[in-house]
Scaffold this active site. Structure first.
Site, mmCIF file in Angstrom:
data_model
loop_
_atom_site.group_PDB
_atom_site.id
_atom_site.type_symbol
_atom_site.label_atom_id
_atom_site.label_comp_id
_atom_site.label_asym_id
_atom_site.label_seq_id
_atom_site.Cartn_x
_atom_site.Cartn_y
_atom_site.Cartn_z
ATOM 1 N N HIS A 180 -12.766 5.362 9.920
ATOM 2 C CA HIS A 180 -11.758 5.280 10.760
ATOM 3 C C HIS A 180 -12.368 5.713 11.956
ATOM 4 O O HIS A 180 -13.181 6.704 12.278
ATOM 5 C CB HIS A 180 -10.704 6.174 10.340
ATOM 6 N N GLU A 200 -11.435 7.962 14.058
ATOM 7 C CA GLU A 200 -11.405 9.482 14.379
ATOM 8 C C GLU A 200 -12.473 9.969 13.503
ATOM 9 O O GLU A 200 -13.097 11.130 14.167
ATOM 10 C CB GLU A 200 -10.039 9.841 13.940
ATOM 11 N N GLU A 254 -8.821 -1.835 14.734
ATOM 12 C CA GLU A 254 -8.056 -0.991 15.216
ATOM 13 C C GLU A 254 -8.789 -0.572 16.675
ATOM 14 O O GLU A 254 -9.751 0.450 16.369
ATOM 15 C CB GLU A 254 -7.985 0.307 14.395
ATOM 16 N N ASN A 294 -1.446 6.056 7.076
ATOM 17 C CA ASN A 294 -2.409 6.949 7.227
ATOM 18 C C ASN A 294 -1.814 8.087 7.783
ATOM 19 O O ASN A 294 -1.648 8.115 8.898
ATOM 20 C CB ASN A 294 -3.491 6.313 7.766
ATOM 21 N N TRP A 295 -1.704 9.202 6.842
ATOM 22 C CA TRP A 295 -1.095 10.321 7.348
ATOM 23 C C TRP A 295 -1.956 11.350 8.375
ATOM 24 O O TRP A 295 -1.508 12.453 8.721
ATOM 25 C CB TRP A 295 -0.536 11.377 6.149
ATOM 26 N N LYS A 296 -3.162 11.034 8.193
ATOM 27 C CA LYS A 296 -4.055 11.856 8.784
ATOM 28 C C LYS A 296 -3.843 13.286 8.534
ATOM 29 O O LYS A 296 -3.937 13.530 7.181
ATOM 30 C CB LYS A 296 -3.918 11.666 10.548
ATOM 31 N N GLY A 331 -2.761 5.890 18.459
ATOM 32 C CA GLY A 331 -2.120 7.036 19.126
ATOM 33 C C GLY A 331 -1.693 7.154 20.436
ATOM 34 O O GLY A 331 -1.241 8.125 21.161
ATOM 35 N N SER A 367 -0.716 2.178 17.387
ATOM 36 C CA SER A 367 0.369 2.273 18.056
ATOM 37 C C SER A 367 1.548 1.349 17.284
ATOM 38 O O SER A 367 2.405 0.678 17.977
ATOM 39 C CB SER A 367 0.635 2.371 19.385
ATOM 40 N N GLY A 409 -0.528 4.863 11.627
ATOM 41 C CA GLY A 409 -0.565 6.518 11.685
ATOM 42 C C GLY A 409 0.754 7.246 11.805
ATOM 43 O O GLY A 409 1.602 7.180 10.825
HETATM 44 P P1 PGA Z 1 -1.358 5.108 15.326
HETATM 45 O O1 PGA Z 1 -2.600 5.269 14.228
HETATM 46 O O2 PGA Z 1 -0.448 4.281 14.469
HETATM 47 O O3 PGA Z 1 -0.661 6.558 15.277
HETATM 48 O O4 PGA Z 1 -1.621 4.688 16.443
HETATM 49 C C1 PGA Z 1 -3.252 4.143 13.649
HETATM 50 C C2 PGA Z 1 -4.406 4.552 12.911
HETATM 51 O O5 PGA Z 1 -5.292 5.450 13.539
HETATM 52 O O6 PGA Z 1 -4.867 4.185 11.734
#
Ligand code: PGA
Length: 253
Positions: free
Chosen positions: A93, A95, A165, A8-10, A171, A211, A232
């Site tokens: 997600h 976020e 998650e 997931n490149w966000k 993150g 993470s 991510g």
């Molecule tokens: P991260 O994000 O690997 O940067 O912790 C994971 C995600 O949000 O799917």
């Protein structure tokens, strides 16, 4: 079942040139890796540039709208995603929940729209740090699943992938220990089994995200409850991402 690795490149990278470089580098290195399913979820604007038909690589979207078309300024529909060669869609997600006020009711609408368009949804669930400390994470997961899966039947739920998650792990550099992930995934299986059937509960593909990097991916991948990873930050570095994919290719299914 082959392990599934989702990147997931966000909201990254900031230029098309960088996005293409990253995508092509992963595409090139992945060619000789077998027994893994890899999905890249770039921002909407780059999706159509990557198109379909890449060997060993599928495309996913980070979000979607629930209507097919119409006067909905700024939105992207499941049919549009399908038309440009997208196969997967991340739905709910944390976020999106946190910064864009996405509720379980909205997520439910999106899930249904994604399923009826014939795309594969990756539904994200997970608790906050506060819920985790209060030891109410199980209650939160139950509530999220009960609302998100409302009016979704047995045939439809079988197409869903669920990613656990925890927000406190995303993150932060604080991954959730594998045995804790396993506990939550078993709970998810139990909820699905009770709502649908044991067979559906056993078969549903479950991922972990939060993470994950090449130093800890192995511990998750060797856990038979964990069907893959949602990544991510580490998916923005092709070498790091490929290391994780290679680890996944060693898992005997
Ligand atoms: P991260 O994000 O690997 O940067 O912790 C994971 C995600 O949000 O799917």
């Amino acid at each position: 079942m082959k392990p599934l690795i989702v990147g997931n490149w966000k909201c990254n990278p900031t230029t098309q040139e960088k996005a293409e470089r990253l995508f092509n580098s992963i595409k090139e290195k992945i060619k000789n890796i077998k027994n893994v399913e890899v999905v890249i979820c770039p921002p909407f604007v780059y999706l159509s540039k990557f198109g379909e038909g890449h060997l060993g690589l599928s495309l996913g979207s980070q979000d979607v709208f629930w209507q097919e078309s119409g006067a909905f300024t700024g939105e992207i529909s499941p049919l549009m995603l399908k038309n440009i060669g997208c196969s997967y869609v991340i739905v709910g997600h944390s976020e999106r929940r946190q910064y864009f006020a996405e509720t379980d009711e909205i997520i439910n609408k999106k899930l249904k729209a994604v399923i009826s368009a014939g795309l594969i949804p990756i539904l994200c669930v997970g608790e906050t740090a506060r819920d985790f400390q209060k030891e109410s994470s199980k209650k939160i997961i139950k509530k999220q699943l009960s609302f998100c899966l409302r009016d979704i039947n047995k045939a439809q739920v079988s197409t869903i992938i669920i990613a656990y998650e925890p927000l406190w792990a995303i993150g932060t550099g604080l991954p959730c220990p594998s045995h804790k992930v396993e506990e939550q995934l078993l709970l998810i299986r139990k909820i699905i089994s009770q709502k649908y059937s044991t067979k559906v509960g056993q078969k549903i593909k479950l991922l972990y995200g939060g993470s994950v990097d090449s130093s800890n991916a192995g511990q998750y991948l060797k856990n038979p409850e964990i069907g893959g990873l949602l990544i991510g930050n580490a998916s923005l570095n092709s070498q790091e991402f490929i290391k994780i994919i290679k680890l996944a290719s060693l898992v005997i299914s």
